[in-house]
Write a protein that holds these residues in place. Structure first.
Motif: not given
Length: 131
Positions: A28, A31-32, A53, A98-99, A101, A104, A118-119
């Motif tokens: 994924t 996608r971020y 992204w 990365a965040g 996503g 969001n 960011y996650d």
């Protein structure tokens, strides 16, 4: 889940260049949004640069604008930070994140520059600039 591993840090003379890489695992990644942050000893973590992204939008802190560029390769699952004209003030541990996503819809500089957006975070790579 996205796992991030930075590389490319090292020792460089003032005025020199380095290219940092951040390799991501997971399907994924594309996608971020991706960001680069840095933290010097005794200082708060600070935003450096970010990219959307699809690579269509980039943001930079004023302190690096015109010297640093950020790019990404969604086939290689990698984001890059090209750092030119390095200064002693750039010396820090650089981390990618990365965040923002799927789902969001936050946008704009404030979102991309904020660590809370960011996650996932990498461990960081040291950049040392000698004067």
């Amino acid at each position: 889940q996205v796992q991030l591993v930075e590389s490319g840090g090292g020792l460089v003379q003032a005025g020199g260049s380095l290219r940092l890489s951040c390799a991501a695992s997971g399907r994924t990644f594309s996608r971020y949004a991706m960001g680069w942050f840095r933290q010097a000893p005794g200082k708060e973590r600070e935003f450096v640069a970010a990219i959307s992204w699809d690579g269509g939008v980039t943001y930079f802190d004023d302190s690096v604008k015109g010297r640093f560029t950020i790019s990404r390769d969604n086939v290689k699952n990698t984001v890059y930070l090209q750092m030119n004209s390095l200064k002693s003030q750039d010396m820090a541990v650089y981390s990618c994140a990365a965040g923002l996503g799927p789902g969001n819809y936050c946008s704009g500089y404030g979102c991309y520059a904020g660590p809370l957006s960011y996650d996932y975070w990498g461990q960081g790579t040291q950049v040392t600039v000698s004067s």
